[in-house]
Design a protein around this motif. Structure first.
Motif, PDB file in Angstrom:
ATOM      1  N   ARG A  41       2.762   1.671  -3.405  1.00 41.61           N
ATOM      2  CA  ARG A  41       1.894   2.191  -4.464  1.00 41.61           C
ATOM      3  C   ARG A  41       1.725   3.702  -4.320  1.00 41.61           C
ATOM      4  NH1 ARG A  41      -1.293  -1.917  -7.218  1.00 41.61           N
ATOM      5  NH2 ARG A  41      -2.496  -0.167  -8.057  1.00 41.61           N
ATOM      6  N   LYS A  42       1.548   4.147  -3.082  1.00 42.05           N
ATOM      7  CA  LYS A  42       1.384   5.579  -2.833  1.00 42.05           C
ATOM      8  C   LYS A  42       2.662   6.332  -3.169  1.00 42.05           C
ATOM      9  CE  LYS A  42      -0.032   8.841   0.771  1.00 42.05           C
ATOM     10  NZ  LYS A  42      -0.473   8.974   2.199  1.00 42.05           N
TER      11      LYS A  42
ATOM     12  N   GLY B 286       3.179   6.905  -6.766  1.00 42.89           N
ATOM     13  CA  GLY B 286       2.176   7.728  -7.436  1.00 42.89           C
ATOM     14  C   GLY B 286       1.131   6.906  -8.172  1.00 42.89           C
ATOM     15  N   MET B 287       0.950   5.665  -7.738  1.00 39.65           N
ATOM     16  CA  MET B 287      -0.018   4.780  -8.375  1.00 39.65           C
ATOM     17  C   MET B 287      -1.370   4.889  -7.682  1.00 39.65           C
ATOM     18  SD  MET B 287       2.528   1.472  -8.606  1.00 39.65           S
ATOM     19  CE  MET B 287       1.324   0.393  -9.394  1.00 39.65           C
ATOM     20  N   THR B 288      -2.422   4.645  -8.415  1.00 41.06           N
ATOM     21  CA  THR B 288      -3.759   4.651  -7.832  1.00 41.06           C
ATOM     22  C   THR B 288      -3.940   3.403  -6.970  1.00 41.06           C
ATOM     23  OG1 THR B 288      -4.657   3.512  -9.771  1.00 41.06           O
ATOM     24  CG2 THR B 288      -4.747   5.922  -9.764  1.00 41.06           C
ATOM     25  N   ALA B 289      -4.866   3.493  -6.039  1.00 41.01           N
ATOM     26  CA  ALA B 289      -5.136   2.349  -5.173  1.00 41.01           C
ATOM     27  C   ALA B 289      -5.665   1.184  -6.004  1.00 41.01           C
ATOM     28  CB  ALA B 289      -6.150   2.738  -4.103  1.00 41.01           C
ATOM     29  N   SER B 290      -5.312  -0.018  -5.613  1.00 43.76           N
ATOM     30  CA  SER B 290      -5.785  -1.197  -6.333  1.00 43.76           C
ATOM     31  C   SER B 290      -7.282  -1.370  -6.117  1.00 43.76           C
ATOM     32  CB  SER B 290      -5.044  -2.440  -5.839  1.00 43.76           C
ATOM     33  OG  SER B 290      -5.373  -2.693  -4.485  1.00 43.76           O
ATOM     34  N   HIS B 291      -7.919  -2.137  -6.970  1.00 47.13           N
ATOM     35  CA  HIS B 291      -9.365  -2.300  -6.869  1.00 47.13           C
ATOM     36  C   HIS B 291      -9.776  -3.114  -5.638  1.00 47.13           C
ATOM     37  CE1 HIS B 291      -8.194  -6.015  -9.090  1.00 47.13           C
ATOM     38  NE2 HIS B 291      -9.157  -6.554  -8.396  1.00 47.13           N
TER      39      HIS B 291
ATOM     40  N   ARG C 142       0.836  -1.209   0.000  1.00 48.77           N
ATOM     41  CA  ARG C 142       0.000   0.000   0.000  1.00 48.77           C
ATOM     42  C   ARG C 142       0.872   1.261   0.000  1.00 48.77           C
ATOM     43  NH1 ARG C 142      -1.521   3.219   3.978  1.00 48.77           N
ATOM     44  NH2 ARG C 142      -0.833   1.767   5.594  1.00 48.77           N
TER      45      ARG C 142
ATOM     46  N   GLU D 293      -4.290  -7.856 -10.345  1.00 48.04           N
ATOM     47  CA  GLU D 293      -5.074  -6.867 -11.069  1.00 48.04           C
ATOM     48  C   GLU D 293      -5.076  -7.192 -12.558  1.00 48.04           C
ATOM     49  OE1 GLU D 293      -4.639  -2.675  -9.639  1.00 48.04           O
ATOM     50  OE2 GLU D 293      -2.941  -3.542  -8.593  1.00 48.04           O
TER      51      GLU D 293
END
Length: 278
Positions: free
Chosen positions: A200-201, A204-209, A197, A278
């Motif tokens: 990813r932050k 600069g990645m969006t949160a996973s589904h 988590r 994903e």
């Protein structure tokens, strides 16, 4: 040369950070017990992180894990002795009985003796800090660029399966060893979920589904690990007191610990749906 995946780059950065944290913590001469605790936590996070690249790091991973384990184990005796002091103080309360006062004095003497012996053998933990620096160089040389999101997701799914397997083994045979294995695997999964988590932050990645599901799972693993850890601390304290406390005082303290143990029921954790990539 192709650009490294953002997630892999973030994880590599975190690995280096955990090495620095462990080195810095062992250098804490003002609060050595806290430093040892923080160093061991950093080493556990580091090992959990490296496991996320198991399929990519391949044969390079086992020697690193052995080195991490040896470092952690070399500090466990000192840490365990201090945990016994903290657990006893917590049980004794603000106004401890004479029996608890004597027990705590004996536990503190034992704890400080182990710390002193460790520092005599390795002054300022310089040798251990050197080994962590060497470990950091080896970790930096790993093929991080090959670490894909798919590989990370696969490792995470494998960790969940290992937790479920340990849980099943506990249901079949509730031994101390099986309980410890279950806690260790739950703690590793929780660390991995938190690391991913944060990575990813940082990338600069969006949160996973499945971010909300992962957060809930991390909380569950944390609660499980804490509950089992409390039981282990109480059992270890009971075992220690039987060897260092006056026979006339010991029975009453053992009864208190046994009564406290009954309050710490291991939660019933149902296996969550398996983690999917994903």
């Amino acid at each position: 040369m192709p650009t490294a995946p953002k997630l892999a780059t973030a994880l590599a950065t975190f690995a280096a950070s955990e090495c620095r944290r462990a080195i810095r913590s062992l250098g804490d001469s003002k609060q050595p017990h806290k430093g040892i605790h923080e160093a061991r936590k950093a080493l556990r996070r580091l090992k959990s992180l490296l496991r996320l690249g198991a399929t990519v790091f391949d044969d390079a991973l086992p020697p690193l894990e052995i080195a991490i384990d040896r470092l952690a184990v070399s500090l466990s005796s000192v840490r365990d002795a201090h945990v016994a002091v903290l657990t006893a103080r917590l049980l004794a309360g603000a106004d401890p009985s004479d029996g608890w006062k004597h027990a705590i004095d004996a536990l503190e003497l034992r704890s400080e003796g182990r710390l002193t012996a460790a520092l005599i053998k390795d002054p300022r933990f310089l040798e251990r800090r050197k080994r962590i620096r060497e470990l950091a160089h080896a970790i930096a040389a790993l093929p991080w660029r090959k670490l894909s999101r798919h590989a990370v997701e696969h490792a995470l799914a494998n960790s969940e399966k290992r937790v479920a397997k340990a849980r099943k083994r506990m249901r079949t045979s509730a031994t101390t060893a099986n309980l410890h294995r279950w806690r260790r695997r739950a703690r590793r999964l929780r660390m991995q979920l938190e690391l991913i988590r944060k990575a990813r932050k940082a990338a600069g990645m969006t949160a996973s589904h499945h971010a909300e599901r992962d957060k809930a799972l991390a909380r569950t693993m944390s609660a499980l690990s804490d509950t089992i850890g409390s039981k282990q601390d109480l059992r270890a304290l009971r075992k220690t007191l039987r060897t260092i406390v006056d026979p006339d005082t010991m029975p009453a303290l053992i009864v208190e610990i046994t009564h406290e143990l009954k309050k710490h029921r291991t939660p019933t954790i149902e296996s969550p749906p398996q983690h999917q990539g994903e």
